[in-house]
Design a protein around this motif. Structure first.
Motif, mmCIF file in Angstrom:
data_model
loop_
_atom_site.group_PDB
_atom_site.id
_atom_site.type_symbol
_atom_site.label_atom_id
_atom_site.label_comp_id
_atom_site.label_asym_id
_atom_site.label_seq_id
_atom_site.Cartn_x
_atom_site.Cartn_y
_atom_site.Cartn_z
ATOM 1 N N ARG A 51 0.810 -1.219 0.000
ATOM 2 C CA ARG A 51 0.000 0.000 0.000
ATOM 3 C C ARG A 51 0.842 1.267 0.000
ATOM 4 N NH1 ARG A 51 -4.288 1.812 4.786
ATOM 5 N NH2 ARG A 51 -4.889 3.813 3.849
ATOM 6 N N THR A 55 4.770 5.274 -3.077
ATOM 7 C CA THR A 55 3.555 6.092 -3.141
ATOM 8 C C THR A 55 3.865 7.516 -2.674
ATOM 9 O OG1 THR A 55 2.867 5.277 -0.934
ATOM 10 C CG2 THR A 55 2.025 4.103 -2.858
ATOM 11 N N TYR A 56 3.564 7.827 -1.418
ATOM 12 C CA TYR A 56 3.609 9.209 -0.948
ATOM 13 C C TYR A 56 5.008 9.826 -0.993
ATOM 14 C CZ TYR A 56 -0.702 7.185 0.781
ATOM 15 O OH TYR A 56 -1.886 6.509 0.858
ATOM 16 N N SER A 59 6.198 11.156 -4.541
ATOM 17 C CA SER A 59 5.293 12.095 -5.209
ATOM 18 C C SER A 59 5.946 13.459 -5.418
ATOM 19 C CB SER A 59 4.019 12.273 -4.381
ATOM 20 O OG SER A 59 4.317 12.892 -3.137
ATOM 21 N N ARG A 107 3.126 6.747 -7.414
ATOM 22 C CA ARG A 107 2.023 7.712 -7.299
ATOM 23 C C ARG A 107 2.611 9.125 -7.326
ATOM 24 N NH1 ARG A 107 -1.944 5.252 -2.568
ATOM 25 N NH2 ARG A 107 -2.787 3.518 -3.790
ATOM 26 N N TRP A 110 0.255 12.233 -6.360
ATOM 27 C CA TRP A 110 -0.436 12.323 -5.066
ATOM 28 C C TRP A 110 -0.205 13.714 -4.468
ATOM 29 C CZ3 TRP A 110 1.299 13.347 -0.126
ATOM 30 C CH2 TRP A 110 0.390 13.113 0.896
ATOM 31 N N PRO A 111 -1.213 14.348 -3.839
ATOM 32 C CA PRO A 111 -2.540 13.839 -3.451
ATOM 33 C C PRO A 111 -3.641 14.095 -4.475
ATOM 34 C CG PRO A 111 -2.182 15.953 -2.421
ATOM 35 C CD PRO A 111 -0.944 15.667 -3.238
ATOM 36 N N GLN A 113 -3.961 12.680 -7.455
ATOM 37 C CA GLN A 113 -4.315 11.457 -8.172
ATOM 38 C C GLN A 113 -3.722 10.260 -7.443
ATOM 39 O OE1 GLN A 113 -3.438 11.653 -12.361
ATOM 40 N NE2 GLN A 113 -3.488 9.445 -12.606
ATOM 41 N N ARG A 114 -4.537 9.231 -7.206
ATOM 42 C CA ARG A 114 -4.098 8.079 -6.429
ATOM 43 C C ARG A 114 -3.468 6.979 -7.287
ATOM 44 N NH1 ARG A 114 -5.437 6.779 -1.505
ATOM 45 N NH2 ARG A 114 -5.663 4.584 -2.111
ATOM 46 N N SER A 115 -3.767 6.965 -8.567
ATOM 47 C CA SER A 115 -3.274 5.885 -9.420
ATOM 48 C C SER A 115 -1.766 6.015 -9.647
ATOM 49 C CB SER A 115 -4.001 5.895 -10.763
ATOM 50 O OG SER A 115 -3.771 7.110 -11.436
ATOM 51 N N ARG A 116 -1.130 4.879 -9.934
ATOM 52 C CA ARG A 116 0.292 4.852 -10.218
ATOM 53 C C ARG A 116 0.552 5.111 -11.700
ATOM 54 N NH1 ARG A 116 3.625 1.441 -6.491
ATOM 55 N NH2 ARG A 116 2.354 0.964 -4.669
#
Length: 309
Positions: A51, A55-56, A59, A107, A110-111, A113-116
């Motif tokens: 998860r 991701t974050y 970004s 990602r 982000w924030p 757009q959540r998609s990769r």
């Protein structure tokens, strides 16, 4: 890219700055590994790792935050710490840019757009890029102590790295066009989706996966020769899979990463059924990353499950 490759790239790129801007050089190295600190999410379990990883911290928002902090510190004090933060921001841009070329992507928006986003240009473990980096690092070690030579070597390494990424991108786009044209030439109306993933060892070989009715076709595409090899038809068992498996967090997490994540094996023994689910796109060096094995009873309830992450 794995964190070791990122660290080597950062060290080789920053070596030329050490003699003139050591704080900036240290920042570039730190920035090249900092985004992968989200790998500590593994302490929260496999699901947390899937998860949060890439991701974050990968970004534009994270990079912008570091950039704003460095600008504010420079305005306030103009100390070497502001140069360190500038270097970290530069290194983070390098890290995120490289991970964008991989298959699971990041990602980056982000924030908002959540998609990769994944360009599928270079696999996350890539022999040509690793060899180029090791050559650069060897030359840096040889020239250590000579600031001018280090600057030329680091500059040449970065230029070569950018050229390699550009060429690999062109090859990858050519591979996708070729895979689509081969499907059309075969009058393949069932191939509504096509995935083209780079291999680990050879830049001109790609792993292709396409829809084929209630199955998927996998193959190896040789861009140099313009032909596909090792074509296999993989039957899918998603329709036979009980709802209990589809409700599992591992299944949902992997389906979010790949629409080619399917139940590809089904075996019935002693009144129990075993389903094996995996991502048909990622077949580099026979990796089993993401493979989910579930054993269910006659009522469709899960007796045992194992997730390889």
């Amino acid at each position: 890219m794995d964190i070791v490759t990122h660290a080597l790239i950062g060290a080789t790129s920053a070596a030329g700055l050490l003699a003139w801007q050591p704080e900036l050089a240290c920042g570039v190295v730190l920035g090249n590994v900092a985004p992968d600190l989200d790998a500590f999410s593994r302490l929260g379990g496999k699901q947390a790792f899937i998860r949060f990883h890439q991701t974050y911290t990968h970004s534009v928002a994270a990079v912008a935050l570091v950039g704003l902090a460095s600008a504010g510190l420079w305005i306030a004090s103009q100390t070497e710490w502001s140069l360190l933060l500038v270097g970290i921001a530069i290194g983070m841009v390098m890290h995120v840019g490289l991970d964008l070329t991989n298959s699971y992507g990041v990602r980056w928006a982000w924030p908002f757009q959540r998609s990769r986003m994944a360009l599928d240009w270079i696999f996350f473990i890539d022999l040509p890029m690793l060899l180029w980096t090791l050559i650069g690092l060897s030359l840096v070690t040889w020239a250590w102590g000579n600031g001018l030579w280090l600057a030329w070597i680091s500059g040449g390494y970065v230029a070569g790295l950018l050229l390699m990424i550009t060429v690999r991108g062109m090859i990858a786009m050519r591979a996708r066009r070729l895979a689509v044209s081969l499907s059309k030439a075969a009058n393949d109306r069932q191939a509504t989706r096509i995935s083209v993933i780079p291999t680990t060892w050879l830049p001109w070989r790609f792993l292709v996966c396409r829809d084929w009715g209630d199955a998927c076709l996998t193959s190896t595409l040789n861009v140099w020769q313009g032909e596909e090899q090792d074509v296999q038809r993989i039957p899918l068992h998603d329709d036979a899979m009980p709802a209990a498996i589809e409700e599992l967090p591992p299944w949902q997490a992997m389906r979010e990463l790949s629409t080619f994540y399917h139940a590809v094996e089904k075996e019935v023994e002693n009144g129990q059924t075993t389903f094996v689910c995996r991502d048909l796109r990622i077949r580099n060096y026979a990796t089993r990353f993401g493979t989910l094995t579930c054993q269910v009873d006659a009522a469709g309830q899960i007796v045992r499950s194992e997730w390889e992450v």
